[in-house]
Design a protein around this motif. Structure first.
Motif, PDB file in Angstrom:
ATOM      1  N   LYS A 165       0.912  -1.210   0.009  1.00  0.00           N
ATOM      2  CA  LYS A 165       0.034  -0.181  -0.157  1.00  0.00           C
ATOM      3  C   LYS A 165       0.782   1.196  -0.035  1.00  0.00           C
ATOM      4  O   LYS A 165       1.905   1.443   0.528  1.00  0.00           O
ATOM      5  CB  LYS A 165      -0.835  -0.018   1.225  1.00  0.00           C
ATOM      6  CG  LYS A 165      -1.999   1.178   1.300  1.00  0.00           C
ATOM      7  CD  LYS A 165      -2.919   0.995   2.567  1.00  0.00           C
ATOM      8  CE  LYS A 165      -3.325  -0.340   2.779  1.00  0.00           C
ATOM      9  NZ  LYS A 165      -4.286  -0.290   4.088  1.00  0.00           N
ATOM     10  N   ASP A 166       0.623   2.456  -0.701  1.00  0.00           N
ATOM     11  CA  ASP A 166       1.184   3.436  -0.806  1.00  0.00           C
ATOM     12  C   ASP A 166       0.297   4.599  -0.830  1.00  0.00           C
ATOM     13  O   ASP A 166      -0.951   4.497  -1.357  1.00  0.00           O
ATOM     14  CB  ASP A 166       2.033   3.698  -2.373  1.00  0.00           C
ATOM     15  CG  ASP A 166       2.942   2.430  -2.636  1.00  0.00           C
ATOM     16  OD1 ASP A 166       3.834   2.004  -1.737  1.00  0.00           O
ATOM     17  OD2 ASP A 166       2.776   1.743  -3.738  1.00  0.00           O
ATOM     18  N   LEU A 167       0.767   5.715  -0.058  1.00  0.00           N
ATOM     19  CA  LEU A 167       0.035   6.854   0.192  1.00  0.00           C
ATOM     20  C   LEU A 167       0.968   8.000  -0.030  1.00  0.00           C
ATOM     21  O   LEU A 167       1.916   7.992   0.681  1.00  0.00           O
ATOM     22  CB  LEU A 167      -0.583   6.618   1.677  1.00  0.00           C
ATOM     23  CG  LEU A 167      -1.137   8.128   2.137  1.00  0.00           C
ATOM     24  CD1 LEU A 167      -2.449   8.164   1.099  1.00  0.00           C
ATOM     25  CD2 LEU A 167      -1.746   8.068   3.522  1.00  0.00           C
ATOM     26  N   ALA A 168       0.665   8.809  -1.169  1.00  0.00           N
ATOM     27  CA  ALA A 168       1.439   9.870  -1.386  1.00  0.00           C
ATOM     28  C   ALA A 168       1.273  11.217  -0.436  1.00  0.00           C
ATOM     29  O   ALA A 168      -0.046  11.126   0.081  1.00  0.00           O
ATOM     30  CB  ALA A 168       1.239  10.646  -2.911  1.00  0.00           C
ATOM     31  N   TRP A 169       2.142  11.848  -0.388  1.00  0.00           N
ATOM     32  CA  TRP A 169       1.820  13.036   0.709  1.00  0.00           C
ATOM     33  C   TRP A 169       0.779  13.976   0.242  1.00  0.00           C
ATOM     34  O   TRP A 169       0.117  14.641   1.095  1.00  0.00           O
ATOM     35  CB  TRP A 169       3.312  13.752   0.962  1.00  0.00           C
ATOM     36  CG  TRP A 169       4.502  13.061   1.361  1.00  0.00           C
ATOM     37  CD1 TRP A 169       5.515  12.847   0.813  1.00  0.00           C
ATOM     38  CD2 TRP A 169       4.464  12.730   2.853  1.00  0.00           C
ATOM     39  NE1 TRP A 169       6.437  12.225   1.845  1.00  0.00           N
ATOM     40  CE2 TRP A 169       5.677  12.188   2.967  1.00  0.00           C
ATOM     41  CE3 TRP A 169       3.654  12.824   3.880  1.00  0.00           C
ATOM     42  CZ2 TRP A 169       5.991  11.667   4.287  1.00  0.00           C
ATOM     43  CZ3 TRP A 169       3.923  12.182   5.067  1.00  0.00           C
ATOM     44  CH2 TRP A 169       5.081  11.567   5.207  1.00  0.00           C
TER      45      TRP A 169
END
Length: 271
Positions: A165-169
């Motif tokens: 899982k990736d979450l951009a700023w």
């Protein structure tokens, strides 16, 4: 583990800085990142139960309201009262309890798992691994046991990657801190929890520092006071005043207008 930077030439983690201390190659300006790994048991992890309840409880409430609305439209208030007296809420509670028991059994069968976290210039990254995978552990996670055959056909590692899982700023809308559990919660949007970063006591300050640098100046992101970077005071410019420039004096060969009017008239006898 403290903040590190990855050197592409050496292919190793080094202390953050402008150049690599081993090969001298230049490191990227935003190459510093924090990376750590934690082990957790899902049945003992509150965030696993939280993820289940965030779906189960709204679904149960929706079913209850939907049935009551249908009875009210078809039979009126009397039908709704009859439904409540007949024991429908009890049936719904029994069904909810059965689902919780099944969820408890599934979490117990899942065993332990490893979670890698990386906080870098792009955002927050979360990767789940299953050590010593078995068909029972995969079925309890609603995964196909065929993943074991795929793993055995590769390098045969005893750790299986489950999810990433990736979450951009730029997508983060809210951040909450849970110091008692050493956990940082990232929401996107503000009402939905995307990543619950379970930190270690040694990495807490580094993750807080990176989060503050990336989100501390964004006024649209809801942050705790410890992550907000105060705005710099504005310096008022002094008011500009007109500069007085004295008029230049008359040149020696120039006759002023005043001298023309003040001079006596010419004597006609001299002419």
């Amino acid at each position: 583990m403290a903040l590190t930077a990855y050197c592409k030439k050496c292919a190793r983690e080094v202390d953050p800085g402008e150049v690599c201390p081993f090969c001298g190659s230049r490191l990227g300006k935003n190459s510093a990142h924090a990376a750590w790994c934690v082990e957790r048991t899902p049945v003992k992890d509150w965030m696993c139960w939280n993820a289940l309840m965030r779906v189960l409880l709204p679904a149960a409430l929706f079913i209850l309201l939907l049935v009551l609305a249908a009875e009210g439209i078809s039979g009126g208030i009397g039908a709704v009262e009859q439904l409540l007296v007949s024991g429908f809420p009890v049936v719904l509670l029994v069904l909810l309890g059965t689902i919780l028991v099944l969820a408890l059994a599934a979490l117990i069968l899942q065993g332990k798992e490893l979670t890698d976290y990386v906080v870098d210039n792009r955002g927050i990254h979360e990767i789940h691994y299953l050590p010593d995978p078995t068909p029972v552990k995969l079925i309890a996670r609603l995964r196909s046991p065929a993943l074991l055959r795929n793993m055995a056909g590769g390098n045969g590692a005893p750790v299986l990657k489950l999810s990433e899982k990736d979450l951009a700023w730029k997508d983060v809308a809210r951040v909450q801190l849970w110091p008692e559990k050493c956990m940082i919660l990232y929401y996107a949007p503000s009402w939905w929890l995307r990543i619950a970063a379970a930190c270690t006591p040694f990495i807490w300050d580094d993750v807080m520092s990176v989060t503050r640098d990336k989100l501390g100046k964004k006024r649209k992101v809801r942050l705790p006071a410890s992550l907000v970077i105060p705005a710099e005071p504005r310096t008022r410019r002094p008011a500009s005043r007109p500069v007085y420039t004295p008029e230049p004096e008359d040149s020696p060969g120039q006759i002023s207008m005043d001298s023309l009017f003040d001079a006596p008239p010419d004597d006609p006898e001299q002419n």
